[in-house]
Design an enzyme around this catalytic site. Structure first.
Site, mmCIF file in Angstrom:
data_model
loop_
_atom_site.group_PDB
_atom_site.id
_atom_site.type_symbol
_atom_site.label_atom_id
_atom_site.label_comp_id
_atom_site.label_asym_id
_atom_site.label_seq_id
_atom_site.Cartn_x
_atom_site.Cartn_y
_atom_site.Cartn_z
ATOM 1 N N TYR A 22 44.127 33.884 48.210
ATOM 2 C CA TYR A 22 44.292 33.340 46.860
ATOM 3 C C TYR A 22 43.316 32.220 46.510
ATOM 4 O O TYR A 22 43.313 31.740 45.382
ATOM 5 C CB TYR A 22 45.725 32.826 46.686
ATOM 6 C CG TYR A 22 46.750 33.916 46.897
ATOM 7 C CD1 TYR A 22 46.886 34.945 45.979
ATOM 8 C CD2 TYR A 22 47.561 33.931 48.020
ATOM 9 C CE1 TYR A 22 47.814 35.958 46.166
ATOM 10 C CE2 TYR A 22 48.498 34.936 48.217
ATOM 11 C CZ TYR A 22 48.617 35.945 47.289
ATOM 12 O OH TYR A 22 49.529 36.942 47.480
ATOM 13 N N ASN A 71 51.476 37.341 36.043
ATOM 14 C CA ASN A 71 51.365 37.511 37.478
ATOM 15 C C ASN A 71 52.761 37.244 38.018
ATOM 16 O O ASN A 71 53.160 36.100 38.193
ATOM 17 C CB ASN A 71 50.338 36.552 38.086
ATOM 18 C CG ASN A 71 50.133 36.788 39.569
ATOM 19 O OD1 ASN A 71 50.950 37.414 40.223
ATOM 20 N ND2 ASN A 71 49.042 36.264 40.090
ATOM 21 N N HIS A 77 57.136 43.857 42.805
ATOM 22 C CA HIS A 77 57.463 45.000 43.646
ATOM 23 C C HIS A 77 58.913 45.428 43.593
ATOM 24 O O HIS A 77 59.250 46.509 44.068
ATOM 25 C CB HIS A 77 57.058 44.692 45.092
ATOM 26 C CG HIS A 77 55.702 44.084 45.188
ATOM 27 N ND1 HIS A 77 54.555 44.755 44.810
ATOM 28 C CD2 HIS A 77 55.306 42.840 45.554
ATOM 29 C CE1 HIS A 77 53.514 43.957 44.970
ATOM 30 N NE2 HIS A 77 53.938 42.787 45.419
ATOM 31 N N ASP A 84 62.670 45.333 32.746
ATOM 32 C CA ASP A 84 63.482 45.573 31.554
ATOM 33 C C ASP A 84 63.215 44.534 30.466
ATOM 34 O O ASP A 84 63.236 44.853 29.274
ATOM 35 C CB ASP A 84 64.964 45.594 31.909
ATOM 36 C CG ASP A 84 65.358 46.841 32.697
ATOM 37 O OD1 ASP A 84 64.547 47.790 32.787
ATOM 38 O OD2 ASP A 84 66.490 46.861 33.229
ATOM 39 N N HIS A 97 46.996 40.403 39.130
ATOM 40 C CA HIS A 97 47.100 39.978 40.528
ATOM 41 C C HIS A 97 45.743 39.439 40.950
ATOM 42 O O HIS A 97 44.714 40.054 40.651
ATOM 43 C CB HIS A 97 47.493 41.142 41.440
ATOM 44 C CG HIS A 97 48.796 41.747 41.062
ATOM 45 N ND1 HIS A 97 49.996 41.169 41.390
ATOM 46 C CD2 HIS A 97 49.082 42.863 40.359
ATOM 47 C CE1 HIS A 97 50.972 41.913 40.909
ATOM 48 N NE2 HIS A 97 50.448 42.941 40.277
ATOM 49 N N SER A 99 44.727 39.105 44.086
ATOM 50 C CA SER A 99 44.235 39.914 45.205
ATOM 51 C C SER A 99 44.272 41.393 44.837
ATOM 52 O O SER A 99 44.950 41.794 43.885
ATOM 53 C CB SER A 99 45.092 39.677 46.455
ATOM 54 O OG SER A 99 46.392 40.217 46.285
ATOM 55 N N ARG A 108 53.162 46.067 48.914
ATOM 56 C CA ARG A 108 52.503 45.471 47.747
ATOM 57 C C ARG A 108 51.851 46.514 46.839
ATOM 58 O O ARG A 108 51.457 46.215 45.721
ATOM 59 C CB ARG A 108 51.449 44.460 48.191
ATOM 60 C CG ARG A 108 52.029 43.252 48.880
ATOM 61 C CD ARG A 108 50.962 42.208 49.130
ATOM 62 N NE ARG A 108 51.407 41.206 50.059
ATOM 63 C CZ ARG A 108 52.119 40.136 49.729
ATOM 64 N NH1 ARG A 108 52.468 39.934 48.485
ATOM 65 N NH2 ARG A 108 52.477 39.266 50.656
#
Length: 138
Positions: A22, A71, A77, A84, A97, A99, A108
């Site tokens: 990150y 993010n 996941h 919703d 994201h 990465s 992931r």
């Protein structure tokens, strides 16, 4: 135009955890750069980070932004609640994201929110946020 940069679980630890994934800049430093990017383009922006799923859902449902850059962190996941919430509003959401999640652990690689987002940008570090913001300016 107003954009909401919405960050989920553990992103408050950016710059401190998994620096090889990150980076070393904190979320506050990244947000300052995003704020400058938006100012140069006369775009209003707002920032929100929470480790609490319900707070993220509420922010999605109550925002007055024209677009959301999300993010969701690990919530990506498995959070059907966030999925919703996105599906319940007309505000377009771009999933982000830092990465490349497809080059990481198997779990992931699955996103339960992608299907209800306008698009997904991943793997470009902090620039993933900028690319997402630019998608609203085209």
């Amino acid at each position: 135009m107003k954009l909401l940069f919405l960050n989920g679980v553990n992103l408050n630890m950016t710059g401190q955890r998994e620096k090889g994934v990150y980076g070393t800049e904190t979320l506050e430093q990244i947000n300052a750069q995003l704020r400058a990017f938006c100012k140069e383009r006369n775009v209003e922006c707002d920032f929100f980070q929470s480790n609490l799923e319900g707070e993220i859902c509420t922010k999605i449902q109550e925002t007055d932004a024209d677009g959301i850059i999300l993010n969701a962190g690990a919530f990506t996941h498995y959070s059907y609640a966030i999925r919703d919430a996105i599906a319940s509003v007309t505000t377009p959401v771009v999933e982000v994201h830092m990465s490349n999640v497809h080059k990481r652990e198997e779990f992931r690689k699955n996103s339960v929110i992608s299907e209800v987002c306008r698009g997904t940008i991943l793997g470009f570090g902090k620039n993933s946020y900028i690319l997402a913001a630019e998608s609203f300016l085209l």
